[in-house]
Design an enzyme around this catalytic site. Sequence first.
Site, mmCIF file in Angstrom:
data_model
loop_
_atom_site.group_PDB
_atom_site.id
_atom_site.type_symbol
_atom_site.label_atom_id
_atom_site.label_comp_id
_atom_site.label_asym_id
_atom_site.label_seq_id
_atom_site.Cartn_x
_atom_site.Cartn_y
_atom_site.Cartn_z
ATOM 1 N N GLY A 265 72.909 85.101 49.135
ATOM 2 C CA GLY A 265 71.752 84.607 50.236
ATOM 3 C C GLY A 265 70.348 84.278 49.564
ATOM 4 O O GLY A 265 70.157 84.131 48.485
ATOM 5 N N VAL A 266 69.430 84.152 50.696
ATOM 6 C CA VAL A 266 68.208 83.691 49.988
ATOM 7 C C VAL A 266 67.236 84.706 49.977
ATOM 8 O O VAL A 266 67.480 85.887 50.243
ATOM 9 C CB VAL A 266 67.565 82.893 51.449
ATOM 10 C CG1 VAL A 266 67.915 81.334 51.245
ATOM 11 C CG2 VAL A 266 67.658 83.515 52.658
ATOM 12 N N GLY A 267 66.190 84.538 49.003
ATOM 13 C CA GLY A 267 65.184 85.523 49.096
ATOM 14 C C GLY A 267 65.134 86.035 47.477
ATOM 15 O O GLY A 267 65.737 85.886 46.606
ATOM 16 N N VAL A 269 65.517 89.624 46.635
ATOM 17 C CA VAL A 269 66.495 90.472 46.158
ATOM 18 C C VAL A 269 67.856 89.767 45.727
ATOM 19 O O VAL A 269 68.254 89.944 44.861
ATOM 20 C CB VAL A 269 66.709 91.158 47.456
ATOM 21 C CG1 VAL A 269 67.893 92.141 46.960
ATOM 22 C CG2 VAL A 269 65.637 91.900 47.986
ATOM 23 N N GLU A 291 75.713 78.744 49.615
ATOM 24 C CA GLU A 291 74.807 77.600 50.281
ATOM 25 C C GLU A 291 73.509 77.287 49.515
ATOM 26 O O GLU A 291 72.757 76.221 49.781
ATOM 27 C CB GLU A 291 74.502 77.838 51.591
ATOM 28 C CG GLU A 291 73.808 79.218 52.049
ATOM 29 C CD GLU A 291 73.780 79.424 53.317
ATOM 30 O OE1 GLU A 291 74.138 78.825 54.258
ATOM 31 O OE2 GLU A 291 73.331 80.472 53.787
ATOM 32 N N GLY A 385 73.135 81.135 57.158
ATOM 33 C CA GLY A 385 74.647 81.146 56.837
ATOM 34 C C GLY A 385 74.975 82.594 56.842
ATOM 35 O O GLY A 385 76.190 82.761 56.583
HETATM 36 O O1 0RQ Z 1 57.430 91.009 53.734
HETATM 37 O O2 0RQ Z 1 56.619 89.623 51.759
HETATM 38 O O3 0RQ Z 1 55.098 90.432 53.501
HETATM 39 O O4 0RQ Z 1 55.913 92.236 51.956
HETATM 40 O O5 0RQ Z 1 60.117 91.115 54.711
HETATM 41 O O6 0RQ Z 1 61.330 90.878 52.481
HETATM 42 O O7 0RQ Z 1 62.155 92.580 50.643
HETATM 43 O O8 0RQ Z 1 60.764 90.153 50.143
HETATM 44 O O9 0RQ Z 1 63.175 90.142 50.815
HETATM 45 O O10 0RQ Z 1 62.633 87.717 50.575
HETATM 46 O O11 0RQ Z 1 65.059 88.933 50.265
HETATM 47 O O12 0RQ Z 1 63.998 88.486 52.393
HETATM 48 C C1 0RQ Z 1 66.180 89.436 55.279
HETATM 49 C C2 0RQ Z 1 64.103 87.966 55.517
HETATM 50 C C3 0RQ Z 1 64.789 89.155 53.476
HETATM 51 C C4 0RQ Z 1 65.990 87.218 54.234
HETATM 52 C C5 0RQ Z 1 65.312 88.404 54.617
HETATM 53 C C6 0RQ Z 1 59.331 92.467 55.074
HETATM 54 C C7 0RQ Z 1 58.944 92.778 53.603
HETATM 55 C C8 0RQ Z 1 58.616 91.200 53.118
HETATM 56 C C9 0RQ Z 1 60.804 89.844 53.097
HETATM 57 P P1 0RQ Z 1 56.117 90.696 52.637
HETATM 58 P P2 0RQ Z 1 61.981 90.987 50.943
HETATM 59 P P3 0RQ Z 1 63.805 88.649 51.004
HETATM 60 C C10 0RQ Z 1 71.691 82.375 53.020
HETATM 61 C C11 0RQ Z 1 71.699 83.686 53.834
HETATM 62 C C12 0RQ Z 1 68.535 85.941 56.851
HETATM 63 C C13 0RQ Z 1 69.183 84.528 56.487
HETATM 64 C C14 0RQ Z 1 70.251 84.654 55.441
HETATM 65 C C15 0RQ Z 1 66.693 86.377 55.332
HETATM 66 C C16 0RQ Z 1 59.513 90.324 54.145
HETATM 67 O O13 0RQ Z 1 67.181 87.490 53.207
HETATM 68 O O14 0RQ Z 1 65.904 85.669 55.889
HETATM 69 O O15 0RQ Z 1 70.529 85.760 54.935
HETATM 70 N N1 0RQ Z 1 67.696 86.457 55.714
HETATM 71 N N2 0RQ Z 1 70.729 83.821 54.888
HETATM 72 O O16 0RQ Z 1 58.026 93.466 53.399
HETATM 73 C C17 0RQ Z 1 59.720 94.603 58.949
HETATM 74 C C18 0RQ Z 1 61.568 95.599 58.153
HETATM 75 C C19 0RQ Z 1 61.296 94.859 56.899
HETATM 76 C C20 0RQ Z 1 60.312 93.982 57.112
HETATM 77 C C21 0RQ Z 1 61.426 93.958 55.067
HETATM 78 N N3 0RQ Z 1 62.440 96.198 58.326
HETATM 79 N N4 0RQ Z 1 60.787 95.329 59.166
HETATM 80 N N5 0RQ Z 1 59.524 93.787 57.853
HETATM 81 N N6 0RQ Z 1 60.452 93.360 55.577
HETATM 82 N N7 0RQ Z 1 62.148 94.840 55.826
HETATM 83 C C22 0RQ Z 1 70.798 81.258 53.236
HETATM 84 C C23 0RQ Z 1 70.687 80.578 54.667
HETATM 85 O O17 0RQ Z 1 70.953 81.043 55.239
HETATM 86 C C24 0RQ Z 1 69.730 79.382 54.548
#
Ligand code: 0RQ
Length: 511
Positions: A265-267, A269, A291, A385
């Site tokens: 996925g994105v991001g 991690v 994707e 996705g």
């Molecule tokens: O915020 O940067 O302000 O500290 O959320 O968290 O740990 O850097 O993780 O960049 O991998 O994103 C789920 C958003 C994770 C992403 C999500 C805060 C945390 C941080 C980001 P800061 P990390 P990532 C294929 C797959 C859905 C779509 C998907 C996502 C920020 O992976 O959008 O998977 N996924 N698509 O501090 C409040 C909590 C938190 C929180 C973390 N429980 N409550 N804030 N954070 N946990 C691609 C496509 O579909 C296009």
Amino acid sequence: SSESRINSFIKSKLMSAEDVAQKFPEQITIGASGFTPAGYPKVIPSAFAQRIKNSKNPENFSINLYTGASTGDELDGVLARTGRMKLRIPYQSHPDLRKLINEGKLNFIDMHLSHVGRYIREGIFPPIDVAIIEACDVTPDGRIYLTNSSGMSGTYLSLAKDIYIELNQAHPLEMKGLHDIYLPELHTGRPINIDYVDDRIGTPYVRVNPERIKGIVLTDKFDSSKGFKQPDDASFKIANNILDFILHEVEYGRIPKKLLPFQSGVGNVANAVLACIARDKRFNSIEMYTEVIQDSIFDLLDSDKLRFASTTALTFSAQGQIRFFKEINELKSKFILRPMEISNNPEVIRRMGLITMNTALEADIYGNVNSTHVLGSSMMNGIGGSGDFTRNAYISIFMAPSIAKGGKISAFVPMVSHVDHNEHSVQVMVSEQGLADLRAKTPKQRAKLIIDKCVHPMYKDQLNDYFQHAQRVSFAQHTPHDLKQALSWHVRLQETGSMHPDHQQSQQPTS
Ligand code: 0RQ
């Protein structure tokens, strides 16, 4: 060279972004290229935003924006700031858009990416007035060669009343041939003949009647991807836990020795996990059916571990982009860019048997996952996705650092405040603390595993207390809950700024 690219057809269609913007209707539905800031238009939207700003009656304008997924500031940002965006689908990650959505000023429909094409083709959403598509070449007979993403471009090009192209000359013409354009039929449901990640079933271009192309604007801008945080310790531990698990499954013969294709996925991690595979001696050749490809692909290439990658977007930092262009001739044989209706197609995902790895914001003790909503109400990016891949995976893995915001938030909670992926689809849960294999487990067995393996030590007793308490007071014993307390951690976070009852302690997490 850029000279040879401008053929007589392109020359006859050249316009300025400002002139294009003047032609747009005031009430407009735009279908734009772009997927996770890759391959989106970069100059026409700004010119349209400027037109709205200069207008005596900006309130006459309204914009519906459809894309593949998230885009850059030059599209989502500039149009959000006009204040005239009314509908946005299907995924976003721009702070200005997110703010409007969460203030209730913009209708955002958060949907499975694999559903988007059908919803638009069947007229469930308003029809597309103009397609604005970034391309690296256009031929006089109407072949359009896309850039860093395929996303929804093929569909938007086939449906839009008028087509405008941003011809991005920063892309070498060697980009031609990366794409495999094939769109599923609407009602017949005939098989999509992809059995292996590198199967090609379409054309390297999108074909349109050239008369529908109303203008071409020249650009030379890179995508504005933020780049990634260097993978941190927690990410490496998460990755290692996943890799150990995969090797365990190989040992038991549930995954073949040559492995199965990965979706990631994105991001930050997700990016770190691939970097870890590159460093891990136990893995030597991997395939991706995914994707989004991010910069971590270069770690795999450098360690000579990438056999092949199928994706719908190449999301590079500027550095990554420069390298990709430089090595395009060698790299081309290792990549395919597919329309997102194919990259995310449940049929293909299920047939190939993918190991999917997506990130959760939070998960509950029974294995339900929230990927999108902070405190149940505030939209982060969207499901994207992740649902297409999770539901149809061979093995679906969710990962999350066990705490966020320095320990004020536990990623593992009694009950998630919003469900994107339910307990039936989530098979493996992993944090830097450990990995819980949830397959063939009852809800209570899952809860025990998640508490033992995944939760941060600072929240472990608290979560165990909830689980024990729930079993004592629950209305029934299949999936025990105390409904009065199930969301109390979220309430505490909202009221005190931390999920931890000892607020002082939560300021200084111990590990
Ligand atoms: O915020 O940067 O302000 O500290 O959320 O968290 O740990 O850097 O993780 O960049 O991998 O994103 C789920 C958003 C994770 C992403 C999500 C805060 C945390 C941080 C980001 P800061 P990390 P990532 C294929 C797959 C859905 C779509 C998907 C996502 C920020 O992976 O959008 O998977 N996924 N698509 O501090 C409040 C909590 C938190 C929180 C973390 N429980 N409550 N804030 N954070 N946990 C691609 C496509 O579909 C296009």
